[in-house]
Design a protein around this motif. Structure first.
Motif, PDB file in Angstrom:
ATOM      1  N   SER A  85      40.943  52.928  37.668  1.00  0.00           N
ATOM      2  CA  SER A  85      42.318  52.583  37.930  1.00  0.00           C
ATOM      3  C   SER A  85      42.886  51.376  37.222  1.00  0.00           C
ATOM      4  N   LEU A  86      41.916  50.507  37.027  1.00  0.00           N
ATOM      5  CA  LEU A  86      42.591  49.233  35.908  1.00  0.00           C
ATOM      6  C   LEU A  86      42.694  49.999  34.593  1.00  0.00           C
ATOM      7  N   GLN A 143      38.724  38.734  30.290  1.00  0.00           N
ATOM      8  CA  GLN A 143      39.047  38.525  31.739  1.00  0.00           C
ATOM      9  C   GLN A 143      38.154  39.275  32.552  1.00  0.00           C
ATOM     10  N   ARG A 144      37.808  38.431  33.498  1.00  0.00           N
ATOM     11  CA  ARG A 144      36.953  38.938  34.538  1.00  0.00           C
ATOM     12  C   ARG A 144      37.626  39.025  35.770  1.00  0.00           C
ATOM     13  N   LEU A 145      37.812  40.441  36.315  1.00  0.00           N
ATOM     14  CA  LEU A 145      38.597  40.468  37.682  1.00  0.00           C
ATOM     15  C   LEU A 145      37.259  40.430  38.860  1.00  0.00           C
ATOM     16  N   LEU A 146      37.252  39.560  39.552  1.00  0.00           N
ATOM     17  CA  LEU A 146      36.121  39.309  40.345  1.00  0.00           C
ATOM     18  C   LEU A 146      36.530  39.566  41.801  1.00  0.00           C
ATOM     19  N   HIS A 175      45.089  45.687  44.902  1.00  0.00           N
ATOM     20  CA  HIS A 175      46.313  45.597  44.340  1.00  0.00           C
ATOM     21  C   HIS A 175      46.611  44.302  43.408  1.00  0.00           C
ATOM     22  N   GLN A 176      45.717  43.286  43.902  1.00  0.00           N
ATOM     23  CA  GLN A 176      45.835  41.883  42.954  1.00  0.00           C
ATOM     24  C   GLN A 176      45.426  42.323  41.584  1.00  0.00           C
ATOM     25  N   ALA A 195      40.648  36.370  36.740  1.00  0.00           N
ATOM     26  CA  ALA A 195      42.441  36.582  36.597  1.00  0.00           C
ATOM     27  C   ALA A 195      42.635  37.200  38.098  1.00  0.00           C
ATOM     28  N   CYS A 196      43.209  36.765  38.892  1.00  0.00           N
ATOM     29  CA  CYS A 196      43.582  37.138  40.174  1.00  0.00           C
ATOM     30  C   CYS A 196      45.234  36.783  40.235  1.00  0.00           C
TER      31      CYS A 196
END
Length: 208
Positions: free
Chosen positions: A18-19, A169-172, A180-181, A206-207
């Protein structure tokens, strides 16, 4: 401009996929003239196993196999390479690591031989790294995992070949926060993809 978005996840319903889709949407939203290709390594059946044939390529004894040549051609057509992947054991999945092992080969990504100076051959390439992790930022910082990933991936792979990591970037907390963030963050990455070609930024998290 053209982007190659490489996705390494077996489940097409995953947040990782999805990302990648949101990044693609962001690219066209920013400029409808820009294009993208999504390389789904799992769905395409890419073989990540480094074989005798790949070893021969490293020693300049053979040409790369057809599947490797096809991946190299994909990258050559791109102005930006985007890797979207889940973090497994504080690194990238074996599927993506094997893709790099085989595709970023001697003679294409770099030129190494005992009788000539070492040459980085991907100095034209701009790279964006988007890693999805279940842990929180404190875990990455406290245990040194974030620094280790930057060392082995950003520097150890791409700097070695001369490619510039424009964003990392790490989406944690991917299993606990509202997805959704992260999807919004991915859309922003796509929208800024070709406006940051001459910048180099490294964001631990990255939030949006």
């Amino acid at each position: 401009m053209h982007a190659l978005i490489v996705v390494a996840h077996h489940d097409p319903r995953s947040l990782t996929h999805s990302l990648a889709g949101k990044i693609a949407e962001g690219i066209t939203r920013a400029n409808p003239a820009d294009t993208f290709e999504i390389a789904d390594l799992a769905a395409e059946g890419f073989d990540p196993c480094f074989s005798f044939a790949d070893h021969a390529v490293h020693h300049r004894e053979a040409s790369p196999p057809a599947d490797v040549l096809a991946e190299q051609a994909r990258i050559d057509r791109a102005d930006a390479l985007v890797l979207v992947y889940p973090i497994y054991w504080w690194s990238m999945p074996a599927l993506l690591k094997g893709w790099i092992d085989r595709v970023f080969s001697n003679g294409w990504a770099f030129d190494f031989s005992l009788d000539k100076p070492f040459v980085q051959q991907l100095q034209h390439l701009r790279v964006h790294l988007v890693a999805v992790g279940g842990a929180d930022a404190d875990s990455f910082q406290r245990h040194g995992y974030g620094e280790a990933m930057t060392t082995q991936i950003d520097h150890g792979i791409f700097d070695y070949c001369g490619a510039r990591v424009v964003s990392s970037q790490r989406l944690l907390e991917s299993e606990t926060v509202d997805p959704h963030q992260h999807l919004q963050a991915a859309s922003v990455i796509g929208q800024r993809l070709f406006t940051t070609l001459d910048e180099t930024t490294h964001a631990a998290t990255a939030c949006a």
